[in-house]
Design a protein around this motif. Sequence first.
Motif, PDB file in Angstrom:
ATOM      1  N   LEU A  39     -28.616  36.616  80.191  1.00 26.62           N
ATOM      2  CA  LEU A  39     -28.850  35.165  80.242  1.00 26.62           C
ATOM      3  C   LEU A  39     -27.590  34.432  80.671  1.00 26.62           C
ATOM      4  O   LEU A  39     -27.644  33.446  81.416  1.00 26.62           O
ATOM      5  CB  LEU A  39     -29.332  34.666  78.871  1.00 26.62           C
ATOM      6  CG  LEU A  39     -30.739  35.152  78.483  1.00 26.62           C
ATOM      7  CD1 LEU A  39     -31.033  34.859  77.012  1.00 26.62           C
ATOM      8  CD2 LEU A  39     -31.801  34.519  79.377  1.00 26.62           C
ATOM      9  N   GLU A  43     -26.960  32.101  84.059  1.00 24.60           N
ATOM     10  CA  GLU A  43     -26.420  30.731  84.025  1.00 24.60           C
ATOM     11  C   GLU A  43     -25.406  30.515  85.137  1.00 24.60           C
ATOM     12  O   GLU A  43     -25.341  29.463  85.743  1.00 24.60           O
ATOM     13  CB  GLU A  43     -25.706  30.473  82.683  1.00 24.60           C
ATOM     14  CG  GLU A  43     -26.606  30.298  81.497  1.00 24.60           C
ATOM     15  CD  GLU A  43     -26.848  28.819  81.188  1.00 24.60           C
ATOM     16  OE1 GLU A  43     -25.871  28.040  81.219  1.00 24.60           O
ATOM     17  OE2 GLU A  43     -28.015  28.463  80.930  1.00 24.60           O
ATOM     18  N   ARG A  67     -37.331  33.401  78.058  1.00 22.38           N
ATOM     19  CA  ARG A  67     -36.306  32.362  78.227  1.00 22.38           C
ATOM     20  C   ARG A  67     -36.049  32.057  79.695  1.00 22.38           C
ATOM     21  O   ARG A  67     -35.825  30.909  80.077  1.00 22.38           O
ATOM     22  CB  ARG A  67     -34.989  32.822  77.572  1.00 22.38           C
ATOM     23  CG  ARG A  67     -35.111  32.867  76.063  1.00 22.38           C
ATOM     24  CD  ARG A  67     -33.754  32.665  75.431  1.00 22.38           C
ATOM     25  NE  ARG A  67     -33.733  33.167  74.072  1.00 22.38           N
ATOM     26  CZ  ARG A  67     -32.631  33.353  73.369  1.00 22.38           C
ATOM     27  NH1 ARG A  67     -31.444  33.111  73.919  1.00 22.38           N
ATOM     28  NH2 ARG A  67     -32.682  33.785  72.136  1.00 22.38           N
ATOM     29  N   ASN A  71     -36.815  28.167  81.410  1.00 19.95           N
ATOM     30  CA  ASN A  71     -35.704  27.360  81.910  1.00 19.95           C
ATOM     31  C   ASN A  71     -35.979  26.931  83.364  1.00 19.95           C
ATOM     32  O   ASN A  71     -36.101  27.779  84.244  1.00 19.95           O
ATOM     33  CB  ASN A  71     -34.418  28.203  81.827  1.00 19.95           C
ATOM     34  CG  ASN A  71     -33.205  27.430  82.309  1.00 19.95           C
ATOM     35  OD1 ASN A  71     -33.317  26.336  82.877  1.00 19.95           O
ATOM     36  ND2 ASN A  71     -32.038  28.005  82.096  1.00 19.95           N
ATOM     37  N   THR A  74     -34.162  28.652  86.163  1.00 19.92           N
ATOM     38  CA  THR A  74     -34.337  30.079  86.463  1.00 19.92           C
ATOM     39  C   THR A  74     -35.805  30.492  86.571  1.00 19.92           C
ATOM     40  O   THR A  74     -36.092  31.636  86.896  1.00 19.92           O
ATOM     41  CB  THR A  74     -33.675  30.952  85.378  1.00 19.92           C
ATOM     42  OG1 THR A  74     -34.211  30.588  84.093  1.00 19.92           O
ATOM     43  CG2 THR A  74     -32.173  30.773  85.345  1.00 19.92           C
TER      44      THR A  74
ATOM     45  N   THR B 312     -39.703  15.074  80.556  1.00 21.75           N
ATOM     46  CA  THR B 312     -38.710  16.140  80.430  1.00 21.75           C
ATOM     47  C   THR B 312     -37.538  15.701  79.567  1.00 21.75           C
ATOM     48  O   THR B 312     -37.061  16.454  78.718  1.00 21.75           O
ATOM     49  CB  THR B 312     -38.173  16.522  81.817  1.00 21.75           C
ATOM     50  OG1 THR B 312     -39.274  16.703  82.685  1.00 21.75           O
ATOM     51  CG2 THR B 312     -37.362  17.798  81.743  1.00 21.75           C
ATOM     52  N   ARG B 316     -36.523  17.435  76.083  1.00 22.37           N
ATOM     53  CA  ARG B 316     -35.180  17.973  75.923  1.00 22.37           C
ATOM     54  C   ARG B 316     -34.515  17.392  74.675  1.00 22.37           C
ATOM     55  O   ARG B 316     -33.859  18.097  73.920  1.00 22.37           O
ATOM     56  CB  ARG B 316     -34.358  17.665  77.182  1.00 22.37           C
ATOM     57  CG  ARG B 316     -33.212  18.609  77.396  1.00 22.37           C
ATOM     58  CD  ARG B 316     -32.493  18.276  78.684  1.00 22.37           C
ATOM     59  NE  ARG B 316     -33.280  18.568  79.874  1.00 22.37           N
ATOM     60  CZ  ARG B 316     -32.996  18.103  81.092  1.00 22.37           C
ATOM     61  NH1 ARG B 316     -31.947  17.316  81.284  1.00 22.37           N
ATOM     62  NH2 ARG B 316     -33.746  18.417  82.109  1.00 22.37           N
ATOM     63  N   LYS B 319     -36.003  19.012  71.647  1.00 19.33           N
ATOM     64  CA  LYS B 319     -35.610  20.415  71.524  1.00 19.33           C
ATOM     65  C   LYS B 319     -34.173  20.537  71.026  1.00 19.33           C
ATOM     66  O   LYS B 319     -33.854  21.382  70.210  1.00 19.33           O
ATOM     67  CB  LYS B 319     -35.781  21.116  72.875  1.00 19.33           C
ATOM     68  CG  LYS B 319     -36.064  22.602  72.743  1.00 19.33           C
ATOM     69  CD  LYS B 319     -36.308  23.241  74.112  1.00 19.33           C
ATOM     70  CE  LYS B 319     -37.708  22.963  74.638  1.00 19.33           C
ATOM     71  NZ  LYS B 319     -37.874  23.425  76.026  1.00 19.33           N
ATOM     72  N   ARG B 320     -33.312  19.669  71.518  1.00 17.47           N
ATOM     73  CA  ARG B 320     -31.891  19.773  71.164  1.00 17.47           C
ATOM     74  C   ARG B 320     -31.522  18.898  69.980  1.00 17.47           C
ATOM     75  O   ARG B 320     -30.356  18.820  69.604  1.00 17.47           O
ATOM     76  CB  ARG B 320     -31.041  19.388  72.379  1.00 17.47           C
ATOM     77  CG  ARG B 320     -31.282  20.289  73.563  1.00 17.47           C
ATOM     78  CD  ARG B 320     -30.376  19.950  74.715  1.00 17.47           C
ATOM     79  NE  ARG B 320     -30.715  20.793  75.854  1.00 17.47           N
ATOM     80  CZ  ARG B 320     -30.302  20.579  77.102  1.00 17.47           C
ATOM     81  NH1 ARG B 320     -29.510  19.558  77.354  1.00 17.47           N
ATOM     82  NH2 ARG B 320     -30.658  21.381  78.078  1.00 17.47           N
TER      83      ARG B 320
END
Lengths: 458, 458
Positions: A39, A43, A67, A71, A74, B312, B316, B319-320
């Motif tokens: 991962l 990044e 994951r 993301n 990715t 989004t 986000r 989530k954070r």
Amino acid sequence: MTARILVVDDNQLNLDLLNARLTMEYYEVLTAMNGAEALDTLERENIDIVLLDVMMPGIDGFEVCQRIKANPATMDIPVVMVTALDQMEDRVRGLQAGADDFLTKPVNEMQLLARVKSLVRLKMLTDELRLRAHTTRDIAIEELLRNQGKAGHEPAEVLLIDERISVFERFSGIMRGAARLHHVNDPKAGVQAAAEGRFDCAIISADFSDFDPLRVISQLRSLDRTRFLPIILSSDIENDTLIARALELGVNDYVVRPVDPNEFVARLKTQVRRKAYHDGLRSNVAESIELAVTDGLTGLHNRRYLDTHLETLVERAHKRGRALSLLITDIDHFKAVNDTHGHDGGDEVLREFARRLRNQVRGMDLVCRYGGEEFVIVMPDTPALMAAEIAERLRFDIADTPFGLGEGCMEIAVTASLGVATLDSDAGETAANLIKKADTALYEAKAGGRNRVVAKAA
Amino acid sequence: MTARILVVDDNQLNLDLLNARLTMEYYEVLTAMNGAEALDTLERENIDIVLLDVMMPGIDGFEVCQRIKANPATMDIPVVMVTALDQMEDRVRGLQAGADDFLTKPVNEMQLLARVKSLVRLKMLTDELRLRAHTTRDIAIEELLRNQGKAGHEPAEVLLIDERISVFERFSGIMRGAARLHHVNDPKAGVQAAAEGRFDCAIISADFSDFDPLRVISQLRSLDRTRFLPIILSSDIENDTLIARALELGVNDYVVRPVDPNEFVARLKTQVRRKAYHDGLRSNVAESIELAVTDGLTGLHNRRYLDTHLETLVERAHKRGRALSLLITDIDHFKAVNDTHGHDGGDEVLREFARRLRNQVRGMDLVCRYGGEEFVIVMPDTPALMAAEIAERLRFDIADTPFGLGEGCMEIAVTASLGVATLDSDAGETAANLIKKADTALYEAKAGGRNRVVAKAA
């Protein structure tokens, strides 16, 4: 084509083996010995494909895959899970985690290279579609393009091309609930059905009694309408050469029958999902481009569009020796409309004005909002006299019937001035000059008292 | 990948031979026996590649090629001219007529397949870029994307990676006037130079004393910055295997030295022109997409952009576990501005208002024109108290300094009302709800007398 491949495995020997094989084929290889490292590499580096071992201490392959796919940065990277041969469940779990494909250990070299090649091709197309977003360095634009609002949850429509009714029955049973299966037994008729229908995936038999399955594939791949249709090759035996050639020709996946029902459904869903994703990307890009040449208020084309297209129309008229006329019109005393009826009232007038223009011209004519309260109509194959008549008809249509405001509660009289010019083909007149001429005519119409047409012949 | 190939030759034997070879490789082959027939087929069919004989009665190959390249509907189809071995001039003439490549008779099978494969790949990318235009069925949009306004006429910048100074000197002589040649003798340093510089083409030696040239190519092709850089392989000997492998890895062309100067310059120009064309397509698509999410009047992002991105940002933040605030502002009594100062005056105020908003927020904040005189600012990592302070600062900034109109000839006082809301992370609040909350706050600010801030905490 080459690619940067990240190989993830906790076993140094496996890592070295895959690294050596891929490097020999001129892929650029990066390695990671566990999920966290993988991962981390993703990044920092641009990776095209991930080969991912399932069994690893710490974060296992499934979670790494999840994951990667969760993301936005990715999620477009194809992931190939590497599972033990006898772990059928792992394959299904992997595909459900979003993996794009899997390989079984010990890894068969031909399969490895064939699958990598096919995924590289997929990645290239995705990149090309996403590139404009990359160029803008704007994650929100990527999201916009990717926005899957339209992807329905209808059952997938799948076409099976196989001579045997028994195979159809077996696939029918497997897919029940997951897809609607259509069956054509003749390969040629199958290609035609694929081109004429709207399928989400095609399953092609590798075992026709008297027809080369690769020919079916190449035909599907070379027709415009089926170029992007996912194809799964279904083979009775593990024929490596055939499968490799099929992948090279653009098959997206293959199965050897008898297939595990769960695995098959998972593979099918992967293909259907991928197609929906690409279709969505394409249509979002197309939609954005349309918006960029459309005037938001009136729905007409905007000046950017006119500027691009007028030159071509003028060139074409010169080349073919055809007439072309252009009309510029401007709403009289529009400022007063705004002053009296406000911004919203002005907007309503502009919209209704645009509607009337559109109603009075042919489909081949180009109607644009040129800016503010000014509009342009380009009329191919229209000589001077006819253009002047059309302009007069327009003028009358606007002046004759008052414009309704506020859902018809109020009516106001609107007039417009119109300048018409016709292309001088003998002098090889330019687009810019044609506009200038029409502009001058419009100016004269305004100066002459408004609500009138002034026409400049060629 | 497969393709539909049109083979044009007036000799039935040649036609049959090429047809058989290509069909064996699963290409779909169409044939034409003269130029007129070829052009007719191109009108009716979707063709991916044309193999075109030069010497034909009637319209010869050069003219067919020119017509293909002059027609917007066919100009993207790669054309390979088939010339006699000793007709060096024909090759140059063909490339000048817009041909993408040529083959010499008798056609070497490996070269044929390698070149066709490489052109198919090129065609696929072009199609993907043009597809959105296809989707819209709008020739003008294609023209817009293709618009080459930006393609400069600067001399091309070419990078030569070759150990020998003698080769550099010879290429320098050949290219004089046509391109600026840069030389790196070490292959690794060459890859780095290519990635760091801005080159229009790279020439890679096939003859390093101690380095595999295919490795140089694969590295260039797998790096983001050089993925689309045209590469010409320059070889001292006719090494078929190497050349085939190089084409497969993504080399665009190859030459065997000593090269004919005219031919080389023509080949180089073909590559440079093609790159400029693709770059132009890409940036035009990107530009269009940017325009589609931009408000034309103020240059801020528009509502379409906000609608896509807000969800989004909210996700986000949840989530954070980070704060997120949103502000809606509306210019007070904007109708009066329009009534008094006209449409243009209103537009000027909107532009200045947008400018002040932008000046008061951070780069990471998202400022959008929401419609009419309403604007939205999304502020990540901004808790309620801070958001209210920012809103107050904005309110003050607008009310404190009058807005200039008509290039500063006149000044008018403008005020705005602001509603602020902060995301409730405990309740997992949605984007839609956050906007609603801010809207309610704005309504209260208006009802409370305008020129004020109302904030709703989380």
